[in-house]
Write a protein that holds these residues in place. Structure first.
Motif, PDB file in Angstrom:
ATOM      1  N   CYS A   1     -24.958  94.593  39.769  1.00  0.00           N
ATOM      2  CA  CYS A   1     -26.053  95.262  40.490  1.00  0.00           C
ATOM      3  C   CYS A   1     -27.392  94.548  40.343  1.00  0.00           C
ATOM      4  O   CYS A   1     -28.380  94.976  40.935  1.00  0.00           O
ATOM      5  N   LYS A   2     -27.457  93.477  39.557  1.00  0.00           N
ATOM      6  CA  LYS A   2     -28.771  92.978  39.137  1.00  0.00           C
ATOM      7  C   LYS A   2     -29.616  92.445  40.287  1.00  0.00           C
ATOM      8  O   LYS A   2     -30.839  92.635  40.289  1.00  0.00           O
ATOM      9  N   ASP A   3     -29.012  91.805  41.270  1.00  0.00           N
ATOM     10  CA  ASP A   3     -29.809  91.318  42.402  1.00  0.00           C
ATOM     11  C   ASP A   3     -30.359  92.477  43.220  1.00  0.00           C
ATOM     12  O   ASP A   3     -31.536  92.486  43.613  1.00  0.00           O
ATOM     13  N   ALA A   4     -29.513  93.492  43.476  1.00  0.00           N
ATOM     14  CA  ALA A   4     -29.971  94.678  44.202  1.00  0.00           C
ATOM     15  C   ALA A   4     -31.006  95.447  43.397  1.00  0.00           C
ATOM     16  O   ALA A   4     -31.984  95.966  43.956  1.00  0.00           O
TER      17      ALA A   4
ATOM     18  N   LEU B   1     -17.345  80.903  40.638  1.00  0.00           N
ATOM     19  CA  LEU B   1     -17.895  81.865  39.693  1.00  0.00           C
ATOM     20  C   LEU B   1     -19.014  81.246  38.857  1.00  0.00           C
ATOM     21  O   LEU B   1     -18.989  80.060  38.530  1.00  0.00           O
ATOM     22  N   LYS B   2     -19.989  82.073  38.491  1.00  0.00           N
ATOM     23  CA  LYS B   2     -21.052  81.642  37.591  1.00  0.00           C
ATOM     24  C   LYS B   2     -20.510  81.618  36.164  1.00  0.00           C
ATOM     25  O   LYS B   2     -19.495  82.248  35.852  1.00  0.00           O
TER      26      LYS B   2
ATOM     27  N   ALA C   1     -17.600  90.487  37.845  1.00  0.00           N
ATOM     28  CA  ALA C   1     -18.970  90.637  38.351  1.00  0.00           C
ATOM     29  C   ALA C   1     -19.569  89.302  38.780  1.00  0.00           C
ATOM     30  O   ALA C   1     -20.753  89.057  38.600  1.00  0.00           O
ATOM     31  N   GLY C   2     -18.733  88.423  39.348  1.00  0.00           N
ATOM     32  CA  GLY C   2     -19.219  87.138  39.828  1.00  0.00           C
ATOM     33  C   GLY C   2     -19.280  86.058  38.779  1.00  0.00           C
ATOM     34  O   GLY C   2     -19.731  84.937  39.056  1.00  0.00           O
ATOM     35  N   TYR C   3     -18.811  86.361  37.568  1.00  0.00           N
ATOM     36  CA  TYR C   3     -18.850  85.416  36.453  1.00  0.00           C
ATOM     37  C   TYR C   3     -17.437  85.137  35.944  1.00  0.00           C
ATOM     38  O   TYR C   3     -16.521  85.955  36.105  1.00  0.00           O
ATOM     39  N   GLU C   4     -17.285  83.980  35.305  1.00  0.00           N
ATOM     40  CA  GLU C   4     -16.069  83.668  34.574  1.00  0.00           C
ATOM     41  C   GLU C   4     -16.280  84.158  33.150  1.00  0.00           C
ATOM     42  O   GLU C   4     -17.132  83.647  32.427  1.00  0.00           O
ATOM     43  N   MET C   5     -15.511  85.194  32.760  1.00  0.00           N
ATOM     44  CA  MET C   5     -15.762  85.877  31.491  1.00  0.00           C
ATOM     45  C   MET C   5     -14.485  85.961  30.651  1.00  0.00           C
ATOM     46  O   MET C   5     -13.372  85.974  31.197  1.00  0.00           O
ATOM     47  N   PRO C   6     -14.623  86.062  29.332  1.00  0.00           N
ATOM     48  CA  PRO C   6     -13.444  86.187  28.462  1.00  0.00           C
ATOM     49  C   PRO C   6     -12.887  87.615  28.475  1.00  0.00           C
ATOM     50  O   PRO C   6     -13.617  88.561  28.173  1.00  0.00           O
TER      51      PRO C   6
END
Length: 370
Positions: A118-121, A4-5, A24-29
């Motif tokens: 969605c940001k890359d798309a 994860l990012k 969404a591909g991230y390590e989030m709190p």
């Protein structure tokens, strides 16, 4: 979570004992020690700080960029005044929603904030749709949302002029943490700000805000319950590529100039279907839902017109408990004939049919500074 990012605020989350999850591909709190309920109520009564650095920050430059962008969204971009922003939707050829986003007019460029998943798309879509313009994803800045009735005072300690901004204003300010790109907006239904900050200064800026006793860090759990109480959509649940803006009950986000009879009617992807639904009505609509009793009705719950009906007439897309309103709340899609406020429906929860009533949204009035 090795694949994860991480955002530029990752160390801050750990320092504040956050529970981290994949998102969404991230390590989030997802939450901090106080828990989702207390975090939600603190944001409503004081101020909450959210890390939204995983979202995409995009700059579009070039002559005629606003007019060109109108081919990709059913909003009026060329009519957006400098120093203002608005909610917008990327549509596809079939009229479905590719993503929802914010567009700001910064004078010599447009600034867009898009969803993380969605940001890359979205970047590829923008570059393909705007071949004569410069489209750049900004990857050296963090993004922080500061939300709640005490947000203005907390930010004004660092940037006094931010207190003069109105809802949906955008401005840039010099600060001890570098240049801050500030919008008076957010996704909780509360007054507040979203602040783009240089990544190298993001943690120090966040800690400066958190040094105010009114400000506490808030995780994804409370962010979801806050936006649900505010009747705001989560892309991927309440909106997707099979859902049109009309079905999503987002006609308010389409300025009259882009609707049937407007000076710039249509001209965007999926316009044929969207304009037809504007004129004739859609087959289904997104509505608010108030379940009876204390049991929440969550995503995927089927909805029926009668208690003994065999075929579903809709389904829940988001649901949970509303801490500020004190009862379960949901949103979902129903056949248009069942979308009137007060209509009684039946939801199937664990094999049993339970009553639910179509309700107005937001479930709690917004407190934006107009």
């Amino acid at each position: 979570m090795p694949d994860l990012k991480r955002t530029c605020l990752h160390a801050m989350h750990l320092a504040h004992d956050a529970k981290m999850v994949p998102f969404a591909g991230y390590e989030m709190p997802v939450q901090y020690p106080p828990g989702v309920m207390k975090e939600h109520l603190h944001c409503r009564s004081a101020a909450g700080l959210f890390d939204v650095s995983h979202m995409g920050q995009v700059i579009v430059r070039g002559d005629g960029a606003a007019e060109a962008l109108e081919a990709l969204v059913p909003q009026s971009v060329s009519g957006l005044k400098e120093g203002r922003q608005r909610y917008a939707l990327f549509t596809n050829d079939a009229g479905g929603i590719r993503d929802d986003l914010m567009i700001a007019n910064k004078g010599d460029h447009l600034f867009l904030v898009v969803n993380a998943a969605c940001k890359d798309a979205d970047l590829a879509h923008l570059k393909a749709g705007l071949p004569d313009h410069e489209v750049e994803m900004i990857d050296d800045r963090g993004l922080i949302a500061l939300q709640g009735p005490a947000a203005e005072a907390a930010l004004a300690r660092i940037v006094p002029a931010a207190a003069n901004m109105k809802f949906m204003d955008v401005a840039s300010f010099d600060s001890d943490f570098g240049e801050l790109w500030v919008s008076r907006s957010g996704y909780t239904g509360e007054d507040g700000y979203e602040i783009s900050v240089p990544a190298a200064h993001a943690e120090a800026f966040a800690e400066a805000l958190l040094s105010d006793e009114a400000v506490e860090p808030i995780g994804l759990g409370a962010r979801d319950s806050l936006r649900l109480e505010a009747g705001l959509c989560l892309y991927g649940q309440d909106l997707d590529e099979t859902t049109t803006p009309v079905e999503g009950n987002l006609v308010w986000a389409m300025q009259k100039v882009r609707r049937p009879g407007g000076d710039r009617e249509g001209g965007f992807l999926g316009a044929e279907r969207i304009l037809r639904e504007l004129s004739e009505g859609p087959a289904r609509l997104r509505v608010g839902l108030k379940p009876e009793g204390r049991a929440p009705m969550r995503q995927g719950t089927p909805l029926y017109a009668q208690e003994d009906a065999e075929t579903p007439a809709g389904h829940v897309t988001s649901g949970g408990f509303g801490p500020s309103v004190g009862h379960p709340i949901s949103m979902g899609y129903v056949e248009t004939g069942l979308a009137e406020t007060g209509t009684r429906l039946w939801a199937e929860v664990r094999g049993k049919r339970r009553p639910v009533t179509v309700a107005e949204t937001p479930f709690r009035p917004a407190t934006y500074k107009r």
